[in-house]
Design a protein around this motif. Structure first.
Motif, PDB file in Angstrom:
ATOM      1  N   VAL A  88       1.129  -0.796  -0.314  1.00  0.00           N
ATOM      2  CA  VAL A  88       0.335  -0.193   0.320  1.00  0.00           C
ATOM      3  C   VAL A  88       0.937   1.108  -0.034  1.00  0.00           C
ATOM      4  CG1 VAL A  88      -1.473   1.269   1.445  1.00  0.00           C
ATOM      5  CG2 VAL A  88      -1.978  -1.272   0.961  1.00  0.00           C
ATOM      6  N   VAL A 145      -9.100   1.792   0.818  1.00  0.00           N
ATOM      7  CA  VAL A 145      -8.194   1.265   1.965  1.00  0.00           C
ATOM      8  C   VAL A 145      -9.228   0.147   2.618  1.00  0.00           C
ATOM      9  CG1 VAL A 145      -6.843   1.551   3.255  1.00  0.00           C
ATOM     10  CG2 VAL A 145      -6.469   2.893   1.109  1.00  0.00           C
ATOM     11  N   PHE A 171      -6.156   4.943  -6.106  1.00  0.00           N
ATOM     12  CA  PHE A 171      -6.688   4.451  -4.991  1.00  0.00           C
ATOM     13  C   PHE A 171      -8.786   4.342  -5.244  1.00  0.00           C
ATOM     14  CE2 PHE A 171      -2.747   4.772  -3.039  1.00  0.00           C
ATOM     15  CZ  PHE A 171      -2.889   3.785  -2.650  1.00  0.00           C
ATOM     16  N   ALA A 225      -5.746  -2.722  -0.387  1.00  0.00           N
ATOM     17  CA  ALA A 225      -6.117  -1.758  -0.931  1.00  0.00           C
ATOM     18  C   ALA A 225      -6.881  -2.156  -2.034  1.00  0.00           C
ATOM     19  CB  ALA A 225      -5.110  -0.413  -0.673  1.00  0.00           C
TER      20      ALA A 225
END
Length: 257
Positions: free
Chosen positions: A38, A51, A48, A93
């Motif tokens: 990550v 998460v 992204f 993630a």
């Protein structure tokens, strides 16, 4: 922040599907497991989508997560389910798959590793990681090679996919284009026609083809190489693991190592 405690949650089901190639292709995303990966994605400015972390991991790492990324606190059970292992680190993630095309006819420099039908994910990931360590510019995944973004390959790459080009391609086209652009193309082969890798002077501009664990490099590719190389074996072992052999060749051929 949403808390997710059940494996039946729709988000959990979607994350679990990313363990499959079909799921990754449909969503154009893949999963990172563990803070090291990550963190590498953050450094690389990857895109992204989410998460996910256990309470302990979230408390430790949430301040480092890019602003605006959806964060989900998950249970230990959900973490194990997503990871597919009994001892996950507890932080994940979901990030975008790379979306790029690469024409080998424009490649005129750098060291390149070409993977011909290498099927074991651990070998594939280790080869990418070693290419990164040896200063290579990119790795090309040929037909039959394990998917670069499957969970096992991602774990074995240890974030090296963020440090060099990781591409899919027709290795015959790559070999032809690199040769036309005056880059030496070396193959790894165990036969009497090959020559010792120790006879080759290190360079910064070349390609190395490594082949399938059992069958080696295809005969079609072997005919397209500049030179096919072998590693002299001093003991009684019949052969070397492809990742070990590839590492020896990469560090020997690449100037500066």
């Amino acid at each position: 922040m949403d808390r997710i405690l059940s494996n039946q949650n729709s988000r959990v089901k979607a994350w679990k599907k990313l363990a499959t190639k079909k799921g990754r292709q449909e969503n154009r995303t893949y999963l990172l497991d563990g803070w090291h990966l990550v963190e590498e994605a953050i450094k690389a400015s990857a895109k992204f989508h989410a998460v996910m972390a256990t309470e302990e991991q979230m408390a430790t790492h949430l301040p480092d997560v890019p602003h605006g990324v959806p964060a989900f606190e998950i249970s230990d059970e959900v973490a194990k389910h997503i990871a597919g292992t009994n001892t996950p680190q507890g932080i994940f993630a979901e990030i975008s798959l790379p979306d790029k095309t690469f024409d080998p006819t424009y490649v005129h420099d750098g060291a390149w590793l070409l993977l011909d039908n290498i099927q074991d994910p651990g070998n594939v990931g280790t080869l990418v990681r070693t290419a990164d360590a040896a200063g290579f510019k990119g790795v090309v995944f040929g037909e039959g090679t394990a998917d670069a973004y499957s969970p096992k390959v991602v774990r074995a790459m240890q974030g090296s996919q963020f440090h060099l080009e990781v591409l899919n391609g027709d290795l015959n086209e790559w070999a032809d284009a690199l040769t036309a652009n005056n880059l030496s193309v070396y193959g790894s082969q165990l036969n009497e026609a090959a020559q010792s890798y120790r006879t080759i002077d290190p360079s910064t501009q070349f390609a190395l083809i490594v082949g399938n664990e059992g069958q080696g490099m295809s005969s079609e590719l072997a005919e397209k190489t500049t030179t096919n190389l072998y590693i002299p074996i001093q003991g009684q072992a019949e052969s070397l693991n492809v990742a070990i052999a590839g590492g020896i060749l990469m560090f020997s051929l690449a100037a500066g190592n």
